[in-house]
Design an enzyme around this catalytic site. Structure first.
Site, PDB file in Angstrom:
ATOM      1  N   GLY A 105       0.812  -1.226   0.000  1.00 29.23           N
ATOM      2  CA  GLY A 105       0.000   0.000   0.000  1.00 29.23           C
ATOM      3  C   GLY A 105       0.836   1.263   0.000  1.00 29.23           C
ATOM      4  O   GLY A 105       2.058   1.237   0.137  1.00 29.23           O
ATOM      5  N   LYS A 128       4.430  12.408  -2.323  1.00 28.41           N
ATOM      6  CA  LYS A 128       5.246  11.311  -1.794  1.00 28.41           C
ATOM      7  C   LYS A 128       6.074  11.856  -0.632  1.00 28.41           C
ATOM      8  O   LYS A 128       6.825  12.820  -0.805  1.00 28.41           O
ATOM      9  CB  LYS A 128       6.168  10.752  -2.882  1.00 28.41           C
ATOM     10  CG  LYS A 128       6.999   9.565  -2.392  1.00 28.41           C
ATOM     11  CD  LYS A 128       7.665   8.871  -3.565  1.00 28.41           C
ATOM     12  CE  LYS A 128       8.590   7.762  -3.126  1.00 28.41           C
ATOM     13  NZ  LYS A 128       9.223   7.105  -4.283  1.00 28.41           N
ATOM     14  N   ARG A 198       3.770  14.088  -7.351  1.00 30.80           N
ATOM     15  CA  ARG A 198       3.776  13.316  -8.589  1.00 30.80           C
ATOM     16  C   ARG A 198       2.414  13.431  -9.260  1.00 30.80           C
ATOM     17  O   ARG A 198       1.397  13.600  -8.584  1.00 30.80           O
ATOM     18  CB  ARG A 198       4.041  11.836  -8.341  1.00 30.80           C
ATOM     19  CG  ARG A 198       4.778  11.463  -7.094  1.00 30.80           C
ATOM     20  CD  ARG A 198       5.326  10.073  -7.276  1.00 30.80           C
ATOM     21  NE  ARG A 198       4.715   9.080  -6.430  1.00 30.80           N
ATOM     22  CZ  ARG A 198       5.274   7.880  -6.225  1.00 30.80           C
ATOM     23  NH1 ARG A 198       6.409   7.548  -6.818  1.00 30.80           N
ATOM     24  NH2 ARG A 198       4.689   7.010  -5.459  1.00 30.80           N
ATOM     25  N   ASP A 279       4.397  -4.258  -7.294  1.00 33.03           N
ATOM     26  CA  ASP A 279       3.774  -3.048  -6.737  1.00 33.03           C
ATOM     27  C   ASP A 279       4.350  -1.788  -7.359  1.00 33.03           C
ATOM     28  O   ASP A 279       3.821  -0.696  -7.129  1.00 33.03           O
ATOM     29  CB  ASP A 279       3.930  -3.009  -5.210  1.00 33.03           C
ATOM     30  CG  ASP A 279       5.375  -3.202  -4.770  1.00 33.03           C
ATOM     31  OD1 ASP A 279       5.923  -4.289  -5.030  1.00 33.03           O
ATOM     32  OD2 ASP A 279       5.962  -2.266  -4.199  1.00 33.03           O
ATOM     33  N   ASN A 280       5.417  -1.922  -8.140  1.00 28.99           N
ATOM     34  CA  ASN A 280       5.989  -0.766  -8.823  1.00 28.99           C
ATOM     35  C   ASN A 280       5.698  -0.787 -10.322  1.00 28.99           C
ATOM     36  O   ASN A 280       6.370  -0.106 -11.098  1.00 28.99           O
ATOM     37  CB  ASN A 280       7.499  -0.695  -8.568  1.00 28.99           C
ATOM     38  CG  ASN A 280       7.818  -0.350  -7.122  1.00 28.99           C
ATOM     39  OD1 ASN A 280       6.987   0.204  -6.413  1.00 28.99           O
ATOM     40  ND2 ASN A 280       9.022  -0.694  -6.670  1.00 28.99           N
TER      41      ASN A 280
HETATM   42  P1  AMP Z   1       9.262   0.999  -2.666  1.00 26.33           P
HETATM   43  O1  AMP Z   1      10.389   0.033  -2.558  1.00 26.33           O
HETATM   44  O2  AMP Z   1       9.661   2.444  -2.526  1.00 26.33           O
HETATM   45  O3  AMP Z   1       8.402   0.767  -3.853  1.00 26.33           O
HETATM   46  O4  AMP Z   1       8.335   0.748  -1.363  1.00 26.33           O
HETATM   47  C1  AMP Z   1       7.773  -0.485  -1.060  1.00 26.33           C
HETATM   48  C2  AMP Z   1       6.706  -0.291  -0.005  1.00 26.33           C
HETATM   49  O5  AMP Z   1       7.252   0.276   1.183  1.00 26.33           O
HETATM   50  C3  AMP Z   1       5.550   0.610  -0.409  1.00 26.33           C
HETATM   51  O6  AMP Z   1       4.370   0.079   0.147  1.00 26.33           O
HETATM   52  C4  AMP Z   1       5.920   1.921   0.229  1.00 26.33           C
HETATM   53  O7  AMP Z   1       4.800   2.726   0.471  1.00 26.33           O
HETATM   54  C5  AMP Z   1       6.563   1.470   1.521  1.00 26.33           C
HETATM   55  N1  AMP Z   1       7.517   2.457   2.044  1.00 26.33           N
HETATM   56  C6  AMP Z   1       8.760   2.725   1.580  1.00 26.33           C
HETATM   57  N2  AMP Z   1       9.347   3.699   2.307  1.00 26.33           N
HETATM   58  C7  AMP Z   1       8.449   4.067   3.253  1.00 26.33           C
HETATM   59  C8  AMP Z   1       8.454   5.029   4.312  1.00 26.33           C
HETATM   60  N3  AMP Z   1       9.505   5.807   4.567  1.00 26.33           N
HETATM   61  N4  AMP Z   1       7.342   5.120   5.079  1.00 26.33           N
HETATM   62  C9  AMP Z   1       6.279   4.333   4.845  1.00 26.33           C
HETATM   63  N5  AMP Z   1       6.215   3.420   3.877  1.00 26.33           N
HETATM   64  C10 AMP Z   1       7.276   3.270   3.084  1.00 26.33           C
HETATM   65 MG    MG Z   2       6.843   1.406  -4.611  1.00 30.39          MG
END
Ligand code: AMP
Ligand code: MG
Length: 531
Positions: A105, A128, A198, A279-280
């Site tokens: 999420g 973000k 974004r 998820d990306n």
């Molecule tokens: P990402 O690797 O940036 O695509 O993140 C993977 C997941 O981790 C996603 O659900 C992001 O929303 C969550 N996430 C990454 N960094 C943070 C953060 N600093 N605070 C909360 N959620 C995070």
């Molecule tokens: Mg992500």
């Protein structure tokens, strides 16, 4: 077009109105069932200050640059919510590094609302780093300046390269610090925080469907699919509520084709996303979630910019086409109950491969200045291509410099004049064996060019449209980050300007290999996921 203040026209909340919400709005992390999103307010920051503004996106949206301390700027920091906005964080899951990770999420992204342009286009604005959400898990909901600046610039760079992407409107310093262990070595430090706004028609990801499928909630998978098709794929010519298996299958094929074209573009310009988890992956085939991405310096198919991926190299440059296919297969599983026809989904995946191969081969032809590649048979260009990529791996050769300079080679000249323009692509002086291989390849390339119908001017122009002269190499972003951390946005603005004309050579950023000092400096080549 006149540009209006962000506060002038109310935002729309179509997504929120048409899809089921998490009934709870209490703070705190939780598993969210039977809902597409949770309503959540951004958490205000201490001292928002505008560091970056994309005039080019603002012009498309018709939005005026916000003045310091204005309500518009406060909205872009999450300090105020404007009329019509009903901010939410989306619920999605994902396969991370090949394994099902359950609910993820929007842990730090908060969707503000939808902006309607005067020409009838609808865009979601998403912050973000705007604070915790029900999906923050154990993290803080914030983002550091260095990763935010990288996302801000690269989104815009990608757009100007002609590659589908989410855009970035603003980069706002929060005035707060964020604690991060940048090297994952047990030494967390306070870093400046920032928020990127974004912008995309939709931020729906493959993982949006996977999470509800994993819970066997087919009704919710269908509800979201119907919404996405109706709002984002109107060409499928359907009305909400009249969708059936054939339409879902068609839709999947479209997603496969868009994703194929996207990945083919990445391969053309040497972009490595770095974290191609499901998820990306955007349902619209956009580049999203700029994290530890990178651009090839020396051509190395196994290169990954993500230090977390250094071991397995799952997300290295050369794996991207097959990883996208694997991710699409996960999406196919998630929507399988809607299509109820495994063969139709397989046809979508086959369309991925066909579209990727066709687009990739068009790009290779353009990179070499040829009208088209000869199909396998007689004659066949596959040997010419594979010899070229073997040549690029003999000695460290810059992917961008080599292809760009190839257009400057006078193929009818004799050595050493002929290969002279290419010498700038070598990280160390070319050795005798490589020079020999290069000479042989240039001779075969020359023969092939002679059999092509295009005249030299057309060929050169075609090459210069396919081979960028400017890419946002990681070391360039590091310079802008260091300056911006001291409050100096000059370098950021210079880069933002340069990346708007990536196919034109300028004196501001000369076409050259990554400098030696940047080879092992943190963030200049590889990066951790810490952001
Ligand atoms: P990402 O690797 O940036 O695509 O993140 C993977 C997941 O981790 C996603 O659900 C992001 O929303 C969550 N996430 C990454 N960094 C943070 C953060 N600093 N605070 C909360 N959620 C995070
Ligand atoms: Mg992500």
């Amino acid at each position: 077009m006149t540009h209006i203040d962000l506060t002038t026209r109310p935002f729309d909340d179509h997504f929120v109105r048409h899809l089921p919400a998490d009934p709870s709005t209490r703070p705190g992390v939780r598993q969210v069932h039977e809902a597409i999103y949770s309503l959540v307010q951004p958490t205000p920051v201490a001292a928002p200050r505008l560091l970056g503004w994309s005039d080019s996106l603002a012009a498309e949206l018709g939005i005026a640059r916000p003045a310091p301390d204005s309500p518009a700027l406060l909205a872009l920091a999450g300090n105020t919510v404007l009329p019509g906005m009903r901010p939410y964080a989306a619920c999605y899951g994902g396969h991370q590094f090949g394994h099902w990770a359950g609910q993820l999420g929007d842990g730090r992204a908060i969707n503000l609302g939808e902006w309607l342009t005067t020409d009838g286009k609808r865009y979601e604005l998403q912050l973000k780093g705007a604070g915790p959400t029900p999906y923050s898990r154990r993290a803080d909901g914030r983002a550091v300046l260095r990763s935010s600046l990288r996302e801000f610039l690269c989104s815009e760079a990608m757009h100007h390269l002609g590659i589908p992407t989410s855009r970035a409107l603003s980069l706002v310093a929060s005035g707060d610090t964020v604690i991060r262990d940048m090297f994952y070595d047990g030494h967390p430090e306070a870093e400046p925080g920032a928020i990127v706004c974004r912008v995309a028609p939709s931020f729906v990801r493959f993982g949006h469907f996977e999470i509800h499928a994993s819970r066997a909630d087919t009704a919710l998978v269908k509800h979201l699919a119907d919404y996405v098709i109706t709002t984002q794929f109107p060409e499928l010519g359907t009305e909400f509520g009249t969708l059936g298996p054939a339409v879902y299958a068609h839709w999947f094929t479209r997603i496969c084709q868009r994703t194929a074209r996207l990945v083919a573009h990445w391969m053309r310009v040497g972009f490595v996303h770095g974290v191609l988890n499901t998820d990306n992956m955007s349902i619209l085939g956009l580049t999203i979630d700029y994290g530890p991405y990178g651009w090839l310096d020396g051509y190395e198919p196994g290169w990954t910019p993500n230090t977390t991926d250094a071991e397995g190299r799952r997300y290295c440059f050369a794996n991207q086409p097959q990883i996208a296919h694997w991710n699409l297969a996960r999406l196919a599983q998630a929507i399988a109950p809607l299509v109820d026809d495994a063969a139709a989904l397989d046809a979508g995946l086959a369309a991925y491969s066909e579209t990727f191969n066709a687009t990739h081969s068009e790009h290779l032809a353009a990179k070499l200045g040829l009208a088209r590649l000869a199909r396998p048979g007689h004659p066949d260009d596959s040997a010419l291509i594979s010899e070229l990529f073997a040549l690029l791996q003999r000695q460290e050769t810059d992917y961008t410099v080599f292809f760009r300079r190839l257009a400057d080679v006078d193929l009818s000249a004799t050595e050493p004049a002929r290969s002279a323009p290419l010498m700038a692509a070598y990280y160390a002086p070319i050795n005798a064996e490589t020079q020999h291989a290069l000479d042989g390849w240039l001779t075969r390339y020359h023969a092939r060019v002679l059999s092509d119908p295009s005249d030299p001017t057309t060929r050169r122009a075609r090459m210069n449209r396919a081979n960028p002269a400017f890419i946002l190499r990681n070391y360039l972003a590091v310079g802008a980050i260091e300056a911006a951390s001291r409050g100096d946005t000059g370098e950021l603005e210079k880069l933002l300007h340069a990346l708007q004309n990536p196919y034109t050579e300028t004196d501001t950023y000369k076409l050259q290999c990554r400098p030696e000092w940047a080879r092992h400096k943190a963030g200049c080549s590889a990066l951790s996921c810490s952001s």
